[in-house]
Design a protein around this motif. Structure first.
Motif, short mmCIF file in Angstrom:
data_model
loop_
_atom_site.label_atom_id
_atom_site.label_comp_id
_atom_site.label_asym_id
_atom_site.label_seq_id
_atom_site.Cartn_x
_atom_site.Cartn_y
_atom_site.Cartn_z
N SER A 53 12.92 2.71 -5.55
CA SER A 53 11.52 3.53 -5.76
C SER A 53 10.98 2.53 -5.65
O SER A 53 11.16 1.04 -5.42
CB SER A 53 11.51 4.28 -7.19
N ALA A 54 9.52 2.13 -5.18
CA ALA A 54 8.38 1.57 -5.90
C ALA A 54 8.56 0.95 -7.22
O ALA A 54 7.89 -0.26 -7.10
CB ALA A 54 7.02 2.28 -5.00
N THR A 55 8.07 2.22 -7.87
CA THR A 55 8.39 1.99 -9.25
C THR A 55 9.10 0.87 -9.82
O THR A 55 9.17 0.10 -10.45
CB THR A 55 8.49 3.31 -10.38
N ASP A 157 0.87 -3.98 -4.60
CA ASP A 157 1.29 -2.65 -4.74
C ASP A 157 0.68 -1.53 -3.61
O ASP A 157 -0.51 -1.42 -3.33
CB ASP A 157 0.72 -1.38 -5.78
N HIS A 160 0.82 2.63 -0.05
CA HIS A 160 0.26 2.87 1.08
C HIS A 160 -0.17 2.70 2.03
O HIS A 160 -1.05 3.51 3.27
CB HIS A 160 -1.31 3.79 0.01
N SER A 183 6.73 1.97 -1.06
CA SER A 183 7.12 2.77 -1.39
C SER A 183 7.79 4.12 -0.39
O SER A 183 6.66 3.81 0.39
CB SER A 183 5.93 3.55 -2.14
N LYS A 188 5.01 9.64 1.86
CA LYS A 188 3.94 8.51 1.58
C LYS A 188 4.96 8.59 3.67
O LYS A 188 5.08 9.21 4.55
CB LYS A 188 4.98 7.30 1.27
N TYR A 330 -6.82 9.18 -7.75
CA TYR A 330 -6.16 9.83 -8.73
C TYR A 330 -6.46 9.87 -9.98
O TYR A 330 -7.88 9.73 -10.16
CB TYR A 330 -4.76 8.53 -8.69
C1 LIG Z 1 3.86 6.15 -4.47
C2 LIG Z 1 3.13 4.82 -5.48
C3 LIG Z 1 4.22 4.11 -7.33
C4 LIG Z 1 5.29 5.11 -6.87
O1 LIG Z 1 6.02 5.32 -5.64
P1 LIG Z 1 7.62 5.87 -5.84
O2 LIG Z 1 8.43 5.35 -4.53
O3 LIG Z 1 7.32 6.92 -5.91
O4 LIG Z 1 8.54 5.18 -7.36
C5 LIG Z 1 2.99 3.58 -6.99
N1 LIG Z 1 1.80 2.77 -6.57
C6 LIG Z 1 1.16 3.50 -5.83
C7 LIG Z 1 -0.09 3.43 -5.95
C8 LIG Z 1 1.97 5.02 -5.11
O5 LIG Z 1 0.69 5.65 -4.46
#
Ligand SMILES: *Cc1c(COP(=O)(O)O)cnc(C)c1O
Length: 386
Positions: A53-55, A157, A160, A183, A188, A330
């Motif tokens: 994941s991006a997390t 990050d 997007h 992500s 996405k 957000y």
């Molecule tokens: C979706 C998102 C994440 C987390 O992405 P995952 O792959 O769901 O962990 C982090 N930062 C931003 C800005 C996001 O939109």
């Protein structure tokens, strides 16, 4: 309901995943490196490390940069919570810099002011996570310049922003940052169901990221403290995690990546159509930096509330009632209960809070038809009662 975002899956995607299912490797096989190489060469970065994941990518990016207890990470209050949580995973402290009212990204001027003050007080951040909100690139030249002047590391990050460009280069090239994170969640731009990627041009960071995503364990003899005991031998040289991407996910990623250009192109068509067809309404359409090409993950409008009878919430509810799956990206992170317990208060970042009181994300996704878009626009006209 017309969703705000939706994945595009073709027979080629399905075939690619099924092929992996009947192969020898479901994980730790040849497809993950193939996906990494394909994305690295697409964006022009030296290294790409796929994760689940991006997390996870943000977490190990912070660890690889040495973020820990006593350090500060700064980010924008208008982002998904993961952009800030990564600091807390590492035991570091978090702070925010308010957004620019035009771009909705972290404001470089406020960042500079806050850095000057932090420098005086001896509490400069070690890492700044900048977020290309909606796919619109941040002012990377300015941020890089500040990074050099105040000695902090930069993580993009870019959850997007895959497929977008800044100053003629793809986001992810890491020209102005240490690490970029993507992500591949289904909402996405391209998807692997769950999945993320960390990109860097730094060999040492790439090696750290690679260890951290898989238990801190290595079979590379050059990283070991002594010669291997035998052919079975591996060493744990750091404390890592199991953040690996599966072969199934990577196969989907490789297949999706082939359509990334056309996905972003379609998003631009839809955005241009929104810009034109909404131009007479009391709302603000997304401003675009002239030297950039957005990934257009999101299309966010801001209501000009002083010109409207209806409240922000009434407009939002009316759209949902009319079958339009609008969303709000957000909620300012500093107003979340978990963050308030750290001492953040409402009023701390007024521009972010103003944005939150006016913003609505309209549906935008590659398979959205012009008819669906017309439906969104007429529902919006109805909701605004104009
Ligand atoms: C979706 C998102 C994440 C987390 O992405 P995952 O792959 O769901 O962990 C982090 N930062 C931003 C800005 C996001 O939109």
């Amino acid at each position: 309901m017309i969703p705000y975002g939706r994945q595009n899956i073709t027979q080629a995607d399905i075939d690619a995943v099924v092929e992996v299912l009947t192969s020898d490797f479901l994980t730790q096989g040849p497809v993950v490196p193939r996906f990494e190489q394909a994305l690295a060469s697409y964006v022009g970065a030296k290294h790409a490390l796929a994760v689940n994941s991006a997390t996870s990518a943000l977490h190990i990016a912070c660890l690889a940069l040495g973020l820990g207890k006593g350090d500060y990470l700064w980010t924008s209050p208008i982002t998904f919570v993961a952009s800030a949580n990564c600091a807390l995973y590492c035991g570091a402290s978090i702070d925010f810099v308010d957004i620019d009212p035009k771009t909705y990204n972290i404001c470089p001027r406020l960042l500079e002011e806050k850095l000057i003050e932090a420098n005086r007080n001896g509490c400069l951040p070690k890492v700044v996570v900048i977020v290309h909100l909606c796919g619109q690139p941040c002012d990377m030249k300015k941020i890089r310049e500040l990074g050099e002047r105040f000695d902090f590391r930069i993580v993009e990050d870019a959850s997007h922003a895959v497929g977008g460009k800044y100053s003629g280069e793809f986001i992810g090239s890491c020209h102005y940052s240490d690490i970029t994170v993507f992500s591949f969640h289904p909402v996405k731009i391209i998807t692997t169901a769950e999945g993320g990627m960390a990109l860097t041009n730094d060999d040492e960071l790439a090696e750290k990221l690679s260890l951290l995503r898989s238990h801190g364990v290595t079979r590379d003899t050059s990283l070991m403290t002594h010669e291997p005991d035998g052919a079975w031998y591996y060493q744990q040289v750091d404390l890592g995690f199991n953040y690996r991407m599966t072969e199934l996910q990577a196969a989907l990623g490789v297949s999706q990546l082939k359509r990334l250009d056309s996905f972003v192109r379609r998003r631009h068509e839809l955005a241009a159509r929104y810009n034109e067809l909404l131009s007479d309404l009391p709302l603000t359409t997304p401003w675009q930096h002239p030297d950039s090409y957005s990934g257009y993950h999101l299309y966010v409008i801001r209501l000009q509330l002083s010109k409207l009878q209806n409240s922000h919430r009434q407009v939002f509810d009316s759209l949902r009632e009319q079958g339009i799956g609008v969303n709000l990206h957000y909620i300012p992170i500093h107003t979340q209960p978990y963050y308030r317990r750290m001492g953040f208060c409402k009023g701390d970042f007024p521009e972010a809070e103003r944005y939150y009181s006016e913003a609505i994300s309209l549906p935008i996704f590659q398979d959205m038809t012009d008819e669906q878009q017309n439906q969104v626009i007429s529902a919006l006209r109805e909701a605004l009662k104009v």
